[in-house]
Scaffold this motif. Structure first.
Motif, PDB file in Angstrom:
ATOM      1  N   THR A  68      15.003  57.662  82.092  1.00 39.70           N
ATOM      2  CA  THR A  68      15.858  56.714  82.814  1.00 39.70           C
ATOM      3  C   THR A  68      15.959  55.406  82.038  1.00 39.70           C
ATOM      4  N   VAL A  69      17.198  54.996  81.772  1.00 39.75           N
ATOM      5  CA  VAL A  69      17.494  53.721  81.130  1.00 39.75           C
ATOM      6  C   VAL A  69      18.044  52.802  82.214  1.00 39.75           C
ATOM      7  N   ARG A  70      17.481  51.616  82.301  1.00 38.72           N
ATOM      8  CA  ARG A  70      17.958  50.621  83.283  1.00 38.72           C
ATOM      9  C   ARG A  70      18.292  49.323  82.561  1.00 38.72           C
ATOM     10  N   PHE A  71      19.469  48.795  82.854  1.00 40.54           N
ATOM     11  CA  PHE A  71      19.876  47.502  82.307  1.00 40.54           C
ATOM     12  C   PHE A  71      20.092  46.536  83.465  1.00 40.54           C
ATOM     13  N   PRO A  72      19.816  45.252  83.228  1.00 43.39           N
ATOM     14  CA  PRO A  72      20.004  44.268  84.303  1.00 43.39           C
ATOM     15  C   PRO A  72      21.481  44.145  84.677  1.00 43.39           C
ATOM     16  N   GLY A  73      21.733  43.948  85.941  1.00 40.30           N
ATOM     17  CA  GLY A  73      23.108  43.744  86.420  1.00 40.30           C
ATOM     18  C   GLY A  73      23.453  42.272  86.424  1.00 40.30           C
ATOM     19  N   ASP A  74      24.728  41.985  86.586  1.00 42.22           N
ATOM     20  CA  ASP A  74      25.164  40.582  86.646  1.00 42.22           C
ATOM     21  C   ASP A  74      24.952  40.019  88.016  1.00 42.22           C
TER      22      ASP A  74
END
Length: 74
Positions: A68-74
């Motif tokens: 699982t890859v997670r990137f911060p949201g705006d």
């Protein structure tokens, strides 16, 4: 979020802690299955880190793995 799942042989708990290490190729029992250098997951994790994200793995031997890859949201 990006999720990649497989239904392969899975990764043992003692190996999961090391799969993101450079040049780590897993158990010798599986080493003949791949000609890889053991760099792919280390590079992927570093790229995620540089972009403020995370890369994690869940796995059960005999049932497969989920990355699982997670990137911060705006």
């Amino acid at each position: 979020v990006l999720v990649v799942e497989d239904n392969g042989i899975g990764i043992a708990a003692d190996e999961r802690a090391r799969v993101f290490e450079r040049f780590y190729r897993g158990s010798r029992a599986r080493a003949h299955r791949s000609d890889g250098s053991g760099l792919g997951l280390a590079i992927a994790q570093r790229l995620c880190d540089l972009m403020g994200g995370t890369l994690s793995v869940r796995s059960t031997v005999g049932h497969g793995s989920t990355f699982t890859v997670r990137f911060p949201g705006d």
